[in-house]
Scaffold this motif. Structure first.
Motif, PDB file in Angstrom:
ATOM      1  N   ASP A   8      -0.208   5.081 -11.026  1.00 25.12           N
ATOM      2  CA  ASP A   8       0.485   4.030 -10.359  1.00 25.12           C
ATOM      3  C   ASP A   8       0.712   3.198 -11.447  1.00 25.12           C
ATOM      4  O   ASP A   8      -0.115   2.061 -11.739  1.00 25.12           O
ATOM      5  CB  ASP A   8      -0.009   3.902  -9.433  1.00 25.12           C
ATOM      6  CG  ASP A   8       0.396   4.920  -8.343  1.00 25.12           C
ATOM      7  OD1 ASP A   8       0.517   6.119  -7.999  1.00 25.12           O
ATOM      8  OD2 ASP A   8      -0.038   4.924  -6.894  1.00 25.12           O
ATOM      9  N   GLU A  10       1.801  -0.436 -12.678  1.00 24.45           N
ATOM     10  CA  GLU A  10       1.632  -1.335 -11.814  1.00 24.45           C
ATOM     11  C   GLU A  10       0.335  -2.527 -12.407  1.00 24.45           C
ATOM     12  O   GLU A  10      -0.320  -1.860 -13.528  1.00 24.45           O
ATOM     13  CB  GLU A  10       1.811  -1.585 -10.532  1.00 24.45           C
ATOM     14  CG  GLU A  10       0.124  -1.050  -9.344  1.00 24.45           C
ATOM     15  CD  GLU A  10       0.214  -0.080  -8.653  1.00 24.45           C
ATOM     16  OE1 GLU A  10       1.127  -0.211  -8.228  1.00 24.45           O
ATOM     17  OE2 GLU A  10      -0.728  -1.448  -8.465  1.00 24.45           O
ATOM     18  N   HIS A  81       7.794   4.587  -8.377  1.00 28.71           N
ATOM     19  CA  HIS A  81       7.335   3.771  -8.160  1.00 28.71           C
ATOM     20  C   HIS A  81       7.282   2.855  -6.862  1.00 28.71           C
ATOM     21  O   HIS A  81       6.914   1.285  -6.535  1.00 28.71           O
ATOM     22  CB  HIS A  81       5.906   3.310  -8.105  1.00 28.71           C
ATOM     23  CG  HIS A  81       4.503   2.939  -7.683  1.00 28.71           C
ATOM     24  ND1 HIS A  81       3.651   3.762  -6.680  1.00 28.71           N
ATOM     25  CD2 HIS A  81       3.850   1.977  -7.929  1.00 28.71           C
ATOM     26  CE1 HIS A  81       2.303   2.636  -6.079  1.00 28.71           C
ATOM     27  NE2 HIS A  81       2.531   1.641  -7.063  1.00 28.71           N
ATOM     28  N   HIS A  85       6.720  -2.871  -5.785  1.00 31.35           N
ATOM     29  CA  HIS A  85       5.457  -3.000  -4.991  1.00 31.35           C
ATOM     30  C   HIS A  85       6.028  -3.087  -3.211  1.00 31.35           C
ATOM     31  O   HIS A  85       5.404  -3.653  -2.852  1.00 31.35           O
ATOM     32  CB  HIS A  85       4.898  -3.377  -5.707  1.00 31.35           C
ATOM     33  CG  HIS A  85       3.844  -2.007  -5.211  1.00 31.35           C
ATOM     34  ND1 HIS A  85       2.584  -2.779  -4.109  1.00 31.35           N
ATOM     35  CD2 HIS A  85       3.418  -1.736  -5.851  1.00 31.35           C
ATOM     36  CE1 HIS A  85       1.828  -1.871  -4.356  1.00 31.35           C
ATOM     37  NE2 HIS A  85       1.893  -0.802  -5.158  1.00 31.35           N
ATOM     38  N   PRO A 121       4.838   2.618  -3.112  1.00 31.17           N
ATOM     39  CA  PRO A 121       3.558   1.718  -3.111  1.00 31.17           C
ATOM     40  C   PRO A 121       2.710   1.199  -1.711  1.00 31.17           C
ATOM     41  O   PRO A 121       3.198   1.476  -0.631  1.00 31.17           O
ATOM     42  CB  PRO A 121       4.769   0.356  -3.353  1.00 31.17           C
ATOM     43  CG  PRO A 121       5.895   0.944  -3.954  1.00 31.17           C
ATOM     44  CD  PRO A 121       6.176   2.203  -2.962  1.00 31.17           C
ATOM     45  N   SER A 122       1.427   1.409  -1.943  1.00 31.50           N
ATOM     46  CA  SER A 122       0.800   1.536  -0.575  1.00 31.50           C
ATOM     47  C   SER A 122       0.570   2.515  -0.088  1.00 31.50           C
ATOM     48  O   SER A 122       0.373   2.928   1.303  1.00 31.50           O
ATOM     49  CB  SER A 122       0.356  -0.099  -0.170  1.00 31.50           C
ATOM     50  OG  SER A 122       0.171  -0.536  -1.177  1.00 31.50           O
ATOM     51  N   HIS A 219      -4.999   3.083 -10.914  1.00 25.61           N
ATOM     52  CA  HIS A 219      -4.092   2.267 -11.410  1.00 25.61           C
ATOM     53  C   HIS A 219      -3.988   1.684 -12.580  1.00 25.61           C
ATOM     54  O   HIS A 219      -5.975   1.690 -12.769  1.00 25.61           O
ATOM     55  CB  HIS A 219      -4.039   0.847 -10.313  1.00 25.61           C
ATOM     56  CG  HIS A 219      -4.077   1.446  -9.377  1.00 25.61           C
ATOM     57  ND1 HIS A 219      -4.820   1.556  -7.687  1.00 25.61           N
ATOM     58  CD2 HIS A 219      -1.857   1.590  -8.794  1.00 25.61           C
ATOM     59  CE1 HIS A 219      -3.841   1.907  -7.345  1.00 25.61           C
ATOM     60  NE2 HIS A 219      -2.730   1.848  -6.837  1.00 25.61           N
TER      61      HIS A 219
HETATM   62 ZN   LIG Z   1       1.057   0.952  -6.293  1.00 24.34          ZN
END
Ligand SMILES: [Zn+2]
Length: 273
Positions: A8, A10, A81, A85, A121-122, A219
């Motif tokens: 992911d 970020e 993604h 976020h 995201p999450s 990540h």
């Molecule tokens: Zn993320």
């Protein structure tokens, strides 16, 4: 059996855990580490001749188009993604559609290819935001990989099950879990990968592989112990930094002990896309 490896993409300051401390308006003032981190990942994957899927934030793609081109040129899969976020269940279906179609355009213009995969995201596709899957199908996505079949305060659909399945025309590849004492235990990704010992991760993937491929998510900042420290609570700091130093070694062991490829190719192996 080939498993799916995903990143992911970020920055360290994008994580939901630190939303209170670093505002969106200040993101451009933070030290960017993404080029160093992704180049390290690309080298590790090259050495082991392994391909992976990179779920990219639109905000990163706008600032680092050459990096996105480099990932694509090396034969990895580029997927989406979100833009900045935002959690899917905090948006209306219209806002989500506008945001994802904007990111799709930005990324497809950079790589000159169609993008077919999405990760929220999450893991913010939950029972209250299942409508997002219809939006993704409408925008031309072939798969989503956002549902975590566990109980968690911020995300999760424990009843979803662990096997990839079709919802409408869209394929959903849920995060890997194993059943222990009647509970779905998250394995092989993010903080779970960092805090669980490697022998446990290896054993869990072997259990999963008796039935189906596993999916690993990491990540880039989780492979970069040198990224700046954020002033936060003890628990938030523990969640963010535990296991950072050992994680690169874990990734190297994982791709040596198991076969990995992109999410798209794993779904193809299963004749699901
Ligand atoms: Zn993320």
């Amino acid at each position: 059996m080939r498993n799916a490896l995903s990143f992911d993409v970020e920055e360290w300051f994008h994580v939901h855990n630190f939303e209170k401390y670093i505002k969106y308006a200040d993101w451009d003032k933070c030290e960017s580490r993404i080029e160093i981190e992704v180049k390290k990942i690309l080298d590790i994957l090259d050495t082991n001749n392994t391909k992976a899927t990179f779920f990219i934030l639109g905000w990163i793609a706008e600032r680092h188009p050459e990096l996105i081109k480099e990932i694509d040129k090396k034969g990895h899969e580029i997927a989406i993604h979100g833009y900045r976020h935002r959690l899917v269940y905090t948006m209306t279906p219209k806002e989500f559609e506008a945001e994802i179609s904007k990111v799709k355009k930005i990324i497809e213009k950079i790589i000159k290819k169609k993008v077919i995969g999405h990760r929220a995201p999450s893991f913010s596709i939950t029972e209250k935001s299942m409508w997002a899957l219809n939006v993704l199908e409408k925008l031309g996505f072939k798969y989503d990989s956002s549902i975590f079949p566990i109980i968690h305060p911020d995300y999760g659909i424990p009843k979803f099950g662990t096997n990839p399945k079709k919802i409408g025309k869209l394929m959903e590849f849920p995060m890997s879990t194993i059943k222990l004492l009647g509970k779905n235990i998250p394995v092989a990704g993010g903080g779970y990968l960092r805090t669980q010992p490697y022998w446990f991760t290896k054993w869990a993937i072997k259990q999963i592989n008796k039935k189906q491929p596993a999916i690993v998510y990491i990540h880039p900042w989780e492979l970069d112990p040198e990224h700046p420290k954020i002033k936060s609570t003890f628990l938030q700091n523990w969640r963010h930094r535990t296991g950072l130093r050992a994680n690169e070694k874990k990734l190297k062991k994982l791709i040596t002990d198991f076969k990995f490829t992109t999410v798209k190719d794993v779904l193809k192996d299963m004749r699901l896309v």
